[in-house]
Motif scaffolding. Structure first.
Motif, PDB file in Angstrom:
ATOM      1  N   ALA A  46       1.235  -1.192  -0.011  1.00 50.15           N
ATOM      2  CA  ALA A  46       0.052   0.424  -0.119  1.00 50.15           C
ATOM      3  C   ALA A  46       0.830   1.724   0.177  1.00 50.15           C
ATOM      4  N   ALA A  47       0.289   2.292   0.101  1.00 51.93           N
ATOM      5  CA  ALA A  47       1.079   3.579  -0.061  1.00 51.93           C
ATOM      6  C   ALA A  47       1.576   3.868   1.316  1.00 51.93           C
ATOM      7  N   LEU A  48       2.392   4.980   1.770  1.00 49.43           N
ATOM      8  CA  LEU A  48       2.855   5.072   2.922  1.00 49.43           C
ATOM      9  C   LEU A  48       1.576   5.815   3.614  1.00 49.43           C
ATOM     10  N   PRO A  49       1.262   6.795   3.323  1.00 48.41           N
ATOM     11  CA  PRO A  49      -0.014   6.948   3.803  1.00 48.41           C
ATOM     12  C   PRO A  49      -1.079   6.290   4.356  1.00 48.41           C
ATOM     13  N   THR A  50      -1.423   5.443   3.929  1.00 50.53           N
ATOM     14  CA  THR A  50      -2.064   4.330   4.498  1.00 50.53           C
ATOM     15  C   THR A  50      -1.284   3.258   5.068  1.00 50.53           C
ATOM     16  N   LEU A  51      -0.210   3.000   4.577  1.00 50.68           N
ATOM     17  CA  LEU A  51       0.685   1.947   5.406  1.00 50.68           C
ATOM     18  C   LEU A  51       0.513   2.661   6.887  1.00 50.68           C
ATOM     19  N   PHE A  52       0.563   3.648   7.615  1.00 48.70           N
ATOM     20  CA  PHE A  52       0.697   4.486   8.294  1.00 48.70           C
ATOM     21  C   PHE A  52      -0.468   3.989   9.017  1.00 48.70           C
ATOM     22  N   ASP A  53      -1.192   4.572   8.675  1.00 49.66           N
ATOM     23  CA  ASP A  53      -2.644   4.575   9.070  1.00 49.66           C
ATOM     24  C   ASP A  53      -3.066   3.582   9.576  1.00 49.66           C
ATOM     25  N   TRP A  54      -2.444   2.273   8.863  1.00 53.88           N
ATOM     26  CA  TRP A  54      -3.026   0.857   9.359  1.00 53.88           C
ATOM     27  C   TRP A  54      -1.943   0.995  10.110  1.00 53.88           C
ATOM     28  N   GLY A  55      -0.878   1.031  10.843  1.00 51.55           N
ATOM     29  CA  GLY A  55       0.466   0.383  11.698  1.00 51.55           C
ATOM     30  C   GLY A  55       0.136   1.853  12.758  1.00 51.55           C
TER      31      GLY A  55
ATOM     32  N   PHE B  63       1.127  13.008   8.595  1.00 55.44           N
ATOM     33  CA  PHE B  63       2.231  12.273   9.405  1.00 55.44           C
ATOM     34  C   PHE B  63       3.095  13.569   9.652  1.00 55.44           C
ATOM     35  N   ASP B  64       3.957  13.094  10.898  1.00 52.20           N
ATOM     36  CA  ASP B  64       5.749  13.612  11.076  1.00 52.20           C
ATOM     37  C   ASP B  64       5.802  12.581  11.457  1.00 52.20           C
ATOM     38  N   PHE B  65       7.198  12.236  10.576  1.00 53.47           N
ATOM     39  CA  PHE B  65       8.550  11.143  10.934  1.00 53.47           C
ATOM     40  C   PHE B  65       9.543  11.672  10.420  1.00 53.47           C
ATOM     41  N   HIS B  66      10.509  10.588  10.898  1.00 57.37           N
ATOM     42  CA  HIS B  66      11.694  10.974  10.382  1.00 57.37           C
ATOM     43  C   HIS B  66      11.882   9.340   8.560  1.00 57.37           C
TER      44      HIS B  66
ATOM     45  N   ILE C 196      14.668   1.651   0.228  1.00 61.52           N
ATOM     46  CA  ILE C 196      14.258   1.506   0.957  1.00 61.52           C
ATOM     47  C   ILE C 196      14.040   2.276   2.109  1.00 61.52           C
ATOM     48  N   LEU C 197      12.364   1.505   2.520  1.00 56.21           N
ATOM     49  CA  LEU C 197      12.664   3.496   3.533  1.00 56.21           C
ATOM     50  C   LEU C 197      12.892   2.159   5.137  1.00 56.21           C
ATOM     51  N   ALA C 198      13.602   3.448   5.573  1.00 54.56           N
ATOM     52  CA  ALA C 198      13.160   3.217   6.627  1.00 54.56           C
ATOM     53  C   ALA C 198      13.015   4.351   8.170  1.00 54.56           C
ATOM     54  N   VAL C 199      11.850   3.939   8.656  1.00 51.40           N
ATOM     55  CA  VAL C 199      11.627   5.110   8.856  1.00 51.40           C
ATOM     56  C   VAL C 199      11.511   5.444  10.918  1.00 51.40           C
ATOM     57  N   ARG C 200      11.139   6.094  11.315  1.00 51.70           N
ATOM     58  CA  ARG C 200      11.514   6.202  12.835  1.00 51.70           C
ATOM     59  C   ARG C 200       9.995   7.906  12.718  1.00 51.70           C
ATOM     60  N   ASP C 201       9.558   7.425  14.164  1.00 53.02           N
ATOM     61  CA  ASP C 201       8.760   8.206  15.340  1.00 53.02           C
ATOM     62  C   ASP C 201       7.191   8.670  14.364  1.00 53.02           C
ATOM     63  N   VAL C 202       6.898   8.255  13.799  1.00 52.78           N
ATOM     64  CA  VAL C 202       5.858   8.160  12.643  1.00 52.78           C
ATOM     65  C   VAL C 202       4.374   9.000  13.787  1.00 52.78           C
ATOM     66  N   ARG C 203       4.327   9.767  13.511  1.00 51.43           N
ATOM     67  CA  ARG C 203       3.388   9.922  15.052  1.00 51.43           C
ATOM     68  C   ARG C 203       2.449  10.880  14.026  1.00 51.43           C
ATOM     69  N   ARG C 204       0.595  10.622  13.756  1.00 47.93           N
ATOM     70  CA  ARG C 204      -0.285  12.017  13.004  1.00 47.93           C
ATOM     71  C   ARG C 204       0.087  13.271  13.478  1.00 47.93           C
ATOM     72  N   LYS C 205       0.295  13.689  12.319  1.00 45.24           N
ATOM     73  CA  LYS C 205       0.161  15.853  13.053  1.00 45.24           C
ATOM     74  C   LYS C 205      -1.255  16.019  13.882  1.00 45.24           C
ATOM     75  N   GLY C 206      -0.494  16.712  14.898  1.00 49.75           N
ATOM     76  CA  GLY C 206      -2.034  17.437  15.652  1.00 49.75           C
ATOM     77  C   GLY C 206      -2.076  16.207  17.091  1.00 49.75           C
ATOM     78  N   LYS C 207      -1.251  14.859  16.821  1.00 49.59           N
ATOM     79  CA  LYS C 207      -1.281  14.054  18.148  1.00 49.59           C
ATOM     80  C   LYS C 207      -0.446  13.776  18.245  1.00 49.59           C
ATOM     81  N   ARG C 208       0.152  13.783  19.753  1.00 45.78           N
ATOM     82  CA  ARG C 208       1.477  13.626  20.566  1.00 45.78           C
ATOM     83  C   ARG C 208       1.925  12.892  21.351  1.00 45.78           C
ATOM     84  N   ARG C 209       3.130  11.825  21.383  1.00 48.01           N
ATOM     85  CA  ARG C 209       2.701  10.924  22.089  1.00 48.01           C
ATOM     86  C   ARG C 209       3.122  11.193  23.886  1.00 48.01           C
TER      87      ARG C 209
END
Length: 201
Positions: A133-142, A171-174, A188-201
């Motif tokens: 799936a596309a990246l926004p969908t993967l982040f939504d699922w994950g 999303f915000d992410f590195h 290959i994307l190596a991604v960390r610290d994924v968070r939806r915009k407007g939300k804080r962990r």
């Protein structure tokens, strides 16, 4: 091929044999890739392991849209972690379970015949997805599977940069881009610290 034990190499060989056997009954991979399954599927998946930092402990690996088991089955043969293969298509889950049983992975690998967005999520150290799936969908699922330390390893084609741009709207992410050793146009994307915009962990 990755540097693995003789036993693991034998399991890779048996895995490829099963891929050929079952491909006659169902469409597991693109037929054009089957004669080159070792490079196109095994080696393509195995290169993700090299992107895991040396001191990063992998206890739980979650693979979205596992399909024929790439990269999830390959990861299970190379990393001592509990691996969750998430695949919504029942026929492919039947194949995945047959491979898990044949390769002696039942104690560590679970096949989930579900859609990722409907699952009660185990927290993952690694999340992977290949041609799913596309990246926004993967982040939504994950988002339910991800902890603050989670590393996402995501093979992508030549549109990887565009997917990153699209995902940054929500999303915000590195993200770090790594060249693929099996496809000059892929990344290959190596991604960390994924968070939806407007939300804080």
């Amino acid at each position: 091929m990755p540097d693995v034990s003789r036993e693991t190499e034998q399991k890779f060989t048996r895995y490829i044999e099963m891929l050929h056997e079952w491909q006659a009954r169902m469409n597991l991979v693109a037929p054009s890739t089957l004669p080159h399954a070792r490079q196109r599927h095994i080696e393509d998946s195995a290169q993700l392991i090299d992107l895991i930092p040396r001191n990063f402990q992998v206890r739980c690996w979650v693979d979205f849209g596992s399909g024929a088991g790439f990269p999830g089955i390959v990861a299970a043969l190379m990393v001592s972690a509990d691996v969750h293969l998430i695949e919504s298509r029942t026929k492919k889950c039947t194949f995945l379970q047959a491979v898990v049983d044949e390769l002696g992975l039942r104690d560590r690998v679970t096949v989930h015949n579900q859609r990722a967005e409907t699952m009660t999520a185990p927290k993952a150290d690694i999340i992977s997805a290949r041609a799913c799936a596309a990246l926004p969908t993967l982040f939504d699922w994950g988002h339910g599977f991800a902890a603050q330390h989670t590393l996402w390893l995501l093979p992508k084609g030549k549109g990887a940069a565009a997917e990153v741009d699209a995902a940054r709207r929500e999303f915000d992410f590195h993200a770090a881009f790594h060249p693929s050793r099996t496809d000059d146009e892929a990344r290959i994307l190596a991604v960390r610290d994924v968070r939806r915009k407007g939300k804080r962990r």
